[in-house]
Design a protein around this motif. Structure first.
Motif, PDB file in Angstrom:
ATOM      1  N   SER A  13       0.825  -1.201   0.000  1.00 57.52           N
ATOM      2  CA  SER A  13       0.000   0.000   0.000  1.00 57.52           C
ATOM      3  C   SER A  13       0.863   1.256   0.000  1.00 57.52           C
ATOM      4  CB  SER A  13      -0.937  -0.001   1.208  1.00 57.52           C
ATOM      5  OG  SER A  13      -1.709   1.178   1.237  1.00 57.52           O
ATOM      6  N   GLY A  14       1.937   1.248   0.788  1.00 59.31           N
ATOM      7  CA  GLY A  14       2.844   2.393   0.819  1.00 59.31           C
ATOM      8  C   GLY A  14       3.501   2.632  -0.527  1.00 59.31           C
ATOM      9  N   LEU A  15       3.897   1.561  -1.200  1.00 57.56           N
ATOM     10  CA  LEU A  15       4.524   1.693  -2.520  1.00 57.56           C
ATOM     11  C   LEU A  15       3.520   2.179  -3.567  1.00 57.56           C
ATOM     12  CD1 LEU A  15       6.797  -1.477  -2.461  1.00 57.56           C
ATOM     13  CD2 LEU A  15       7.471   0.916  -2.089  1.00 57.56           C
ATOM     14  N   VAL A  16       2.285   1.680  -3.466  1.00 58.28           N
ATOM     15  CA  VAL A  16       1.239   2.155  -4.375  1.00 58.28           C
ATOM     16  C   VAL A  16       0.936   3.627  -4.089  1.00 58.28           C
ATOM     17  CG1 VAL A  16      -1.179   1.868  -5.086  1.00 58.28           C
ATOM     18  CG2 VAL A  16       0.259  -0.140  -4.726  1.00 58.28           C
ATOM     19  N   ASP A  17       1.041   4.026  -2.825  1.00 60.42           N
ATOM     20  CA  ASP A  17       0.856   5.435  -2.472  1.00 60.42           C
ATOM     21  C   ASP A  17       1.880   6.312  -3.187  1.00 60.42           C
ATOM     22  OD1 ASP A  17      -0.002   7.776  -1.047  1.00 60.42           O
ATOM     23  OD2 ASP A  17       1.529   7.406   0.468  1.00 60.42           O
ATOM     24  N   VAL A  18       3.112   5.851  -3.265  1.00 61.80           N
ATOM     25  CA  VAL A  18       4.155   6.599  -3.985  1.00 61.80           C
ATOM     26  C   VAL A  18       3.784   6.686  -5.465  1.00 61.80           C
ATOM     27  CG1 VAL A  18       6.590   6.641  -4.662  1.00 61.80           C
ATOM     28  CG2 VAL A  18       5.946   5.989  -2.327  1.00 61.80           C
ATOM     29  N   ALA A  19       3.361   5.577  -6.047  1.00 66.97           N
ATOM     30  CA  ALA A  19       2.944   5.583  -7.453  1.00 66.97           C
ATOM     31  C   ALA A  19       1.768   6.532  -7.656  1.00 66.97           C
ATOM     32  CB  ALA A  19       2.585   4.165  -7.905  1.00 66.97           C
ATOM     33  N   TRP A  20       0.841   6.553  -6.697  1.00 63.87           N
ATOM     34  CA  TRP A  20      -0.306   7.467  -6.765  1.00 63.87           C
ATOM     35  C   TRP A  20       0.158   8.919  -6.776  1.00 63.87           C
ATOM     36  CZ3 TRP A  20      -1.552  10.871  -2.753  1.00 63.87           C
ATOM     37  CH2 TRP A  20      -2.685  11.649  -2.977  1.00 63.87           C
ATOM     38  N   ALA A  21       1.121   9.255  -5.899  1.00 61.38           N
ATOM     39  CA  ALA A  21       1.626  10.628  -5.851  1.00 61.38           C
ATOM     40  C   ALA A  21       2.249  11.015  -7.191  1.00 61.38           C
ATOM     41  CB  ALA A  21       2.643  10.779  -4.719  1.00 61.38           C
ATOM     42  N   LEU A  22       2.996  10.096  -7.783  1.00 61.82           N
ATOM     43  CA  LEU A  22       3.616  10.376  -9.078  1.00 61.82           C
ATOM     44  C   LEU A  22       2.562  10.543 -10.172  1.00 61.82           C
ATOM     45  CD1 LEU A  22       6.580   7.852  -8.880  1.00 61.82           C
ATOM     46  CD2 LEU A  22       6.660  10.334  -8.522  1.00 61.82           C
ATOM     47  N   ALA A  23       1.567   9.674 -10.186  1.00 61.78           N
ATOM     48  CA  ALA A  23       0.499   9.777 -11.184  1.00 61.78           C
ATOM     49  C   ALA A  23      -0.292  11.072 -10.996  1.00 61.78           C
ATOM     50  CB  ALA A  23      -0.429   8.566 -11.094  1.00 61.78           C
ATOM     51  N   THR A  24      -0.509  11.448  -9.744  1.00 64.65           N
ATOM     52  CA  THR A  24      -1.232  12.688  -9.475  1.00 64.65           C
ATOM     53  C   THR A  24      -0.434  13.884  -9.980  1.00 64.65           C
ATOM     54  OG1 THR A  24      -2.344  11.682  -7.584  1.00 64.65           O
ATOM     55  CG2 THR A  24      -2.316  14.079  -7.670  1.00 64.65           C
ATOM     56  N   LYS A  25       0.883  13.872  -9.779  1.00 67.23           N
ATOM     57  CA  LYS A  25       1.727  14.948 -10.303  1.00 67.23           C
ATOM     58  C   LYS A  25       1.654  14.984 -11.831  1.00 67.23           C
ATOM     59  CE  LYS A  25       6.035  17.301 -10.115  1.00 67.23           C
ATOM     60  NZ  LYS A  25       5.702  18.691  -9.962  1.00 67.23           N
ATOM     61  N   LYS A  26       1.754  13.811 -12.447  1.00 63.26           N
ATOM     62  CA  LYS A  26       1.700  13.737 -13.909  1.00 63.26           C
ATOM     63  C   LYS A  26       0.326  14.142 -14.453  1.00 63.26           C
ATOM     64  CE  LYS A  26       4.552  12.151 -16.268  1.00 63.26           C
ATOM     65  NZ  LYS A  26       5.562  12.819 -17.081  1.00 63.26           N
ATOM     66  N   SER A  27      -0.714  14.048 -13.638  1.00 58.03           N
ATOM     67  CA  SER A  27      -2.053  14.411 -14.109  1.00 58.03           C
ATOM     68  C   SER A  27      -2.219  15.915 -14.283  1.00 58.03           C
ATOM     69  CB  SER A  27      -3.124  13.887 -13.144  1.00 58.03           C
ATOM     70  OG  SER A  27      -3.230  14.723 -11.998  1.00 58.03           O
ATOM     71  N   GLY A  34      -5.751  10.722 -18.825  1.00 56.94           N
ATOM     72  CA  GLY A  34      -5.171   9.390 -18.633  1.00 56.94           C
ATOM     73  C   GLY A  34      -4.495   9.257 -17.282  1.00 56.94           C
ATOM     74  N   TRP A  35      -3.674  10.239 -16.938  1.00 61.83           N
ATOM     75  CA  TRP A  35      -2.985  10.216 -15.647  1.00 61.83           C
ATOM     76  C   TRP A  35      -3.982  10.399 -14.503  1.00 61.83           C
ATOM     77  CZ3 TRP A  35       1.334   7.977 -14.894  1.00 61.83           C
ATOM     78  CH2 TRP A  35       2.310   7.947 -15.891  1.00 61.83           C
ATOM     79  N   ALA A  36      -5.019  11.180 -14.711  1.00 66.26           N
ATOM     80  CA  ALA A  36      -6.045  11.355 -13.672  1.00 66.26           C
ATOM     81  C   ALA A  36      -6.730  10.020 -13.387  1.00 66.26           C
ATOM     82  CB  ALA A  36      -7.072  12.407 -14.102  1.00 66.26           C
ATOM     83  N   PHE A  37      -7.036   9.270 -14.435  1.00 65.01           N
ATOM     84  CA  PHE A  37      -7.660   7.960 -14.276  1.00 65.01           C
ATOM     85  C   PHE A  37      -6.727   7.006 -13.529  1.00 65.01           C
ATOM     86  CE2 PHE A  37      -8.585   3.658 -15.899  1.00 65.01           C
ATOM     87  CZ  PHE A  37      -9.898   3.528 -15.441  1.00 65.01           C
ATOM     88  N   VAL A  38      -5.460   6.975 -13.932  1.00 65.52           N
ATOM     89  CA  VAL A  38      -4.474   6.129 -13.247  1.00 65.52           C
ATOM     90  C   VAL A  38      -4.374   6.531 -11.778  1.00 65.52           C
ATOM     91  CG1 VAL A  38      -2.004   5.564 -13.103  1.00 65.52           C
ATOM     92  CG2 VAL A  38      -3.150   5.589 -15.324  1.00 65.52           C
ATOM     93  N   SER A  39      -4.367   7.824 -11.514  1.00 69.46           N
ATOM     94  CA  SER A  39      -4.288   8.319 -10.143  1.00 69.46           C
ATOM     95  C   SER A  39      -5.450   7.800  -9.299  1.00 69.46           C
ATOM     96  CB  SER A  39      -4.276   9.854 -10.154  1.00 69.46           C
ATOM     97  OG  SER A  39      -4.356  10.359  -8.848  1.00 69.46           O
ATOM     98  N   LEU A  40      -6.657   7.866  -9.844  1.00 70.23           N
ATOM     99  CA  LEU A  40      -7.831   7.404  -9.096  1.00 70.23           C
ATOM    100  C   LEU A  40      -7.802   5.897  -8.861  1.00 70.23           C
ATOM    101  CD1 LEU A  40     -10.575   9.665 -10.715  1.00 70.23           C
ATOM    102  CD2 LEU A  40      -9.546   9.885  -8.431  1.00 70.23           C
ATOM    103  N   LEU A  41      -7.330   5.143  -9.857  1.00 73.52           N
ATOM    104  CA  LEU A  41      -7.202   3.690  -9.674  1.00 73.52           C
ATOM    105  C   LEU A  41      -6.193   3.360  -8.575  1.00 73.52           C
ATOM    106  CD1 LEU A  41      -7.228   2.231 -13.305  1.00 73.52           C
ATOM    107  CD2 LEU A  41      -9.000   2.031 -11.557  1.00 73.52           C
ATOM    108  N   LEU A  42      -5.047   4.046  -8.598  1.00 72.17           N
ATOM    109  CA  LEU A  42      -4.023   3.801  -7.576  1.00 72.17           C
ATOM    110  C   LEU A  42      -4.517   4.213  -6.193  1.00 72.17           C
ATOM    111  CD1 LEU A  42      -0.884   4.939  -9.591  1.00 72.17           C
ATOM    112  CD2 LEU A  42      -1.461   2.602  -8.906  1.00 72.17           C
TER     113      LEU A  42
END
Length: 108
Positions: A13-27, A34-42
Motif C-alpha cells: 500500500s505504501g509503494l502504491v501510495d508513492v505511485a499514486w503521488a507520481l500519477a497525481t503529479k503527472k495528471s 489518462g494520468w487522472a484515471f491512473v491516479s484514481l485507480l491507484l
C-alpha cells in the motif's frame, strides 16, 4: 489473515501510495485525463490494501509506517524523476523518518 500478510499489504500500500503521488503529479491538476484515471485507480488500490492491513495490524504503528513509506518514497521519486533538491538537510530528515519507521516496527 496473518500479521506477516498484514505487513506485506501495508508495504504494498505504501509503494502504491508513492505511485499514486507520481500519477497525481503527472495528471497536472487532473488536466491530463489518462494520468487522472491512473491516479484514481491507484488511490482506490492503496486504500484497499491499507484497509486490509489494518484488520490485523495496530493502527498507530501501521499508519505511521505507511505514511513514512509514502513520504520517503515520494521524496526519493521527486529527487530522481523531477530533479527536486537532494540537499543535506532534506536527506537528514528523510533518514530521521526511516529511523522512526524502523523504530515503530521494532517496537510493535
Amino acid at each position: 489473515m496473518s500479521t506477516a500478510w498484514g505487513w506485506a499489504m501495508l508495504v504494498a500500500s505504501g509503494l502504491v501510495d508513492v505511485a499514486w503521488a507520481l500519477a497525481t503529479k503527472k495528471s497536472d491538476g487532473f488536466r491530463e485525463p489518462g494520468w487522472a484515471f491512473v491516479s484514481l485507480l491507484l488511490l482506490a488500490l492503496f486504500v484497499g490494501l491499507l484497509t486490509k492491513a489494518l484488520q490485523v495490524l495496530p493502527v498507530g504503528t501501521a499508519y505511521a509506517v505507511w505514511t513514512g513509506i509514502g513520504a520517503v518514497g515520494s521524496v526519493g521519486a521527486g529527487i530522481l524523476l523531477f530533479g527536486e533538491p537532494a540537499d543535506a538537510t532534506r536527506l537528514l530528515f528523510v533518514t530521521v523518518t526511516v529511523v522512526g519507521i524502523i523504530g515503530l516496527k521494532v517496537a510493535s
